[in-house]
Scaffold this motif. Sequence first.
Motif, PDB file in Angstrom:
ATOM      1  N   PHE A  68      78.671  24.408 109.126  1.00 21.36           N
ATOM      2  CA  PHE A  68      77.258  24.119 108.875  1.00 21.36           C
ATOM      3  C   PHE A  68      76.627  23.518 110.121  1.00 21.36           C
ATOM      4  N   HIS A  69      75.408  23.947 110.440  1.00 24.30           N
ATOM      5  CA  HIS A  69      74.650  23.375 111.562  1.00 24.30           C
ATOM      6  C   HIS A  69      73.735  22.296 111.008  1.00 24.30           C
ATOM      7  N   LYS A  70      74.210  21.056 111.063  1.00 26.70           N
ATOM      8  CA  LYS A  70      73.456  19.954 110.468  1.00 26.70           C
ATOM      9  C   LYS A  70      72.210  19.609 111.290  1.00 26.70           C
ATOM     10  N   PRO A  71      71.065  19.548 110.634  1.00 25.35           N
ATOM     11  CA  PRO A  71      69.862  19.089 111.328  1.00 25.35           C
ATOM     12  C   PRO A  71      69.840  17.559 111.410  1.00 25.35           C
ATOM     13  N   ALA A  72      69.012  17.029 112.282  1.00 25.35           N
ATOM     14  CA  ALA A  72      68.758  15.590 112.288  1.00 25.35           C
ATOM     15  C   ALA A  72      68.047  15.223 110.989  1.00 25.35           C
ATOM     16  N   GLY A  73      68.370  14.050 110.466  1.00 23.15           N
ATOM     17  CA  GLY A  73      67.712  13.579 109.249  1.00 23.15           C
ATOM     18  C   GLY A  73      68.477  13.849 107.978  1.00 23.15           C
ATOM     19  N   VAL A  74      69.533  14.663 108.055  1.00 26.78           N
ATOM     20  CA  VAL A  74      70.384  14.931 106.899  1.00 26.78           C
ATOM     21  C   VAL A  74      71.596  14.010 106.972  1.00 26.78           C
ATOM     22  N   THR A  75      71.935  13.365 105.855  1.00 27.27           N
ATOM     23  CA  THR A  75      73.036  12.412 105.811  1.00 27.27           C
ATOM     24  C   THR A  75      74.321  13.100 105.397  1.00 27.27           C
ATOM     25  N   THR A  77      76.735  12.904 103.420  1.00 21.17           N
ATOM     26  CA  THR A  77      77.245  12.307 102.191  1.00 21.17           C
ATOM     27  C   THR A  77      77.017  13.251 101.017  1.00 21.17           C
ATOM     28  N   THR A  78      77.841  13.070  99.979  1.00 23.13           N
ATOM     29  CA  THR A  78      77.655  13.824  98.738  1.00 23.13           C
ATOM     30  C   THR A  78      76.928  12.982  97.697  1.00 23.13           C
ATOM     31  N   ASP A  79      76.563  11.755  98.046  1.00 24.59           N
ATOM     32  CA  ASP A  79      75.952  10.829  97.090  1.00 24.59           C
ATOM     33  C   ASP A  79      74.555  11.309  96.696  1.00 24.59           C
ATOM     34  N   PRO A  80      74.353  11.668  95.430  1.00 23.78           N
ATOM     35  CA  PRO A  80      73.042  12.171  95.014  1.00 23.78           C
ATOM     36  C   PRO A  80      71.956  11.107  95.068  1.00 23.78           C
ATOM     37  N   LYS A  81      72.332   9.838  95.159  1.00 24.46           N
ATOM     38  CA  LYS A  81      71.335   8.773  95.260  1.00 24.46           C
ATOM     39  C   LYS A  81      70.662   8.746  96.625  1.00 24.46           C
ATOM     40  N   ASP A  82      71.305   9.363  97.613  1.00 22.34           N
ATOM     41  CA  ASP A  82      70.707   9.468  98.944  1.00 22.34           C
ATOM     42  C   ASP A  82      69.805  10.698  98.947  1.00 22.34           C
ATOM     43  N   PRO A  83      68.498  10.517  99.091  1.00 21.66           N
ATOM     44  CA  PRO A  83      67.580  11.672  99.023  1.00 21.66           C
ATOM     45  C   PRO A  83      67.784  12.676 100.149  1.00 21.66           C
ATOM     46  N   ASP A  84      68.484  12.260 101.209  1.00 27.30           N
ATOM     47  CA  ASP A  84      68.713  13.155 102.342  1.00 27.30           C
ATOM     48  C   ASP A  84      70.142  13.677 102.381  1.00 27.30           C
ATOM     49  N   ASN A  85      70.875  13.597 101.242  1.00 25.91           N
ATOM     50  CA  ASN A  85      72.268  14.038 101.234  1.00 25.91           C
ATOM     51  C   ASN A  85      72.383  15.529 101.530  1.00 25.91           C
ATOM     52  N   LEU A  86      73.468  15.890 102.201  1.00 22.48           N
ATOM     53  CA  LEU A  86      73.596  17.277 102.678  1.00 22.48           C
ATOM     54  C   LEU A  86      73.894  18.263 101.557  1.00 22.48           C
ATOM     55  N   ILE A  87      74.445  17.786 100.435  1.00 25.95           N
ATOM     56  CA  ILE A  87      74.751  18.701  99.335  1.00 25.95           C
ATOM     57  C   ILE A  87      73.468  19.281  98.749  1.00 25.95           C
ATOM     58  N   ASP A  88      72.462  18.426  98.532  1.00 16.13           N
ATOM     59  CA  ASP A  88      71.177  18.937  98.047  1.00 16.13           C
ATOM     60  C   ASP A  88      70.519  19.838  99.081  1.00 16.13           C
ATOM     61  N   VAL A  99      84.006  17.410 105.767  1.00 20.30           N
ATOM     62  CA  VAL A  99      85.242  16.966 106.411  1.00 20.30           C
ATOM     63  C   VAL A  99      84.823  16.151 107.626  1.00 20.30           C
ATOM     64  N   GLY A 100      84.843  14.835 107.497  1.00 17.10           N
ATOM     65  CA  GLY A 100      84.322  13.987 108.558  1.00 17.10           C
ATOM     66  C   GLY A 100      82.823  13.803 108.420  1.00 17.10           C
ATOM     67  N   ARG A 101      82.215  13.258 109.478  1.00 15.18           N
ATOM     68  CA  ARG A 101      80.803  12.911 109.405  1.00 15.18           C
ATOM     69  C   ARG A 101      80.097  13.240 110.716  1.00 15.18           C
ATOM     70  N   LEU A 102      78.783  13.264 110.645  1.00 19.31           N
ATOM     71  CA  LEU A 102      77.897  13.228 111.797  1.00 19.31           C
ATOM     72  C   LEU A 102      76.815  12.216 111.468  1.00 19.31           C
ATOM     73  N   ASP A 103      76.452  11.380 112.434  1.00 17.04           N
ATOM     74  CA  ASP A 103      75.365  10.425 112.205  1.00 17.04           C
ATOM     75  C   ASP A 103      74.120  11.157 111.719  1.00 17.04           C
ATOM     76  N   LYS A 104      73.291  10.441 110.975  1.00 17.34           N
ATOM     77  CA  LYS A 104      72.072  11.045 110.438  1.00 17.34           C
ATOM     78  C   LYS A 104      71.187  11.599 111.544  1.00 17.34           C
ATOM     79  N   ALA A 105      71.137  10.904 112.681  1.00 19.14           N
ATOM     80  CA  ALA A 105      70.281  11.348 113.777  1.00 19.14           C
ATOM     81  C   ALA A 105      70.912  12.461 114.605  1.00 19.14           C
ATOM     82  N   SER A 106      72.215  12.708 114.429  1.00 25.11           N
ATOM     83  CA  SER A 106      72.915  13.706 115.227  1.00 25.11           C
ATOM     84  C   SER A 106      72.808  15.091 114.585  1.00 25.11           C
TER      85      SER A 106
END
Length: 227
Positions: A68-75, A77-88, A99-106
């Motif tokens: 996945f090519h993560k944009p900036a601003g996407v978190t 996390t799978t937590d649905p309480k986070d409005p910027d979670n990547l699953i949604d 698998v692992g993480r990228l900072d929200k700004a990255s």
Amino acid sequence: MPDSISLNKYVAETGICSRREADRWIEAGRLAINGTIAVKGNRVEEGDRVTLDGQPIGRRPPPVYLAFHKPAGVTSTTDPKDPDNLIDFINYPERIFPVGRLDKASTGLLLLTNDGDIVNEVLRVENNHEKEYIVTVDQPVTDRFVRKMAGGLPILGTRTNPCEVERIGPRAFRIVLTQGLNRQIRRMCELLGYRVLTLKRIRIMHIELGDLPVGQYREMGSFLDPA
């Protein structure tokens, strides 16, 4: 209870996450057994109904592996309480997790799967899997900066491993890490008086971001298969 299994192992064996992530879900109150919110130490017996956020989980689904090519601003996390979670954001039809993480700004390459067994193999530090990044900073990249970054710096109570660093522009550099310390590149730059402007991951192991558009994903075989 000889026929029971620990909840975190049961969840991990469904393939939706690792045991560690299952423990976090238990602590967050997201898992339930037969309608009762689960607590650490719960066990699952034959016939029990286990749910995550109210949705039943059980039989291992076919494996899914996404780049996945993560944009900036996407978190990450799978937590649905986070409005910027990547699953949604991705809205994939199967339950998956990063698998692992990228900072929200990255931005850049993030791997997602429903295969809990593969997570430790990808993330285990001693496997020395490479992760490659392109970074821009707020000052000119000097020879001293490159040398210091490559040689290792003291952050988070430890010292970063020597790594490959190459200047690729007046204020840009490429760096290859085998560690995964929290906000490692940003902390290293800050220690040298630099501020990261953009950070993009372009490779994990043999998996390259390539020309995958921002916000899009591509399906692939197992992350451990170079083919």
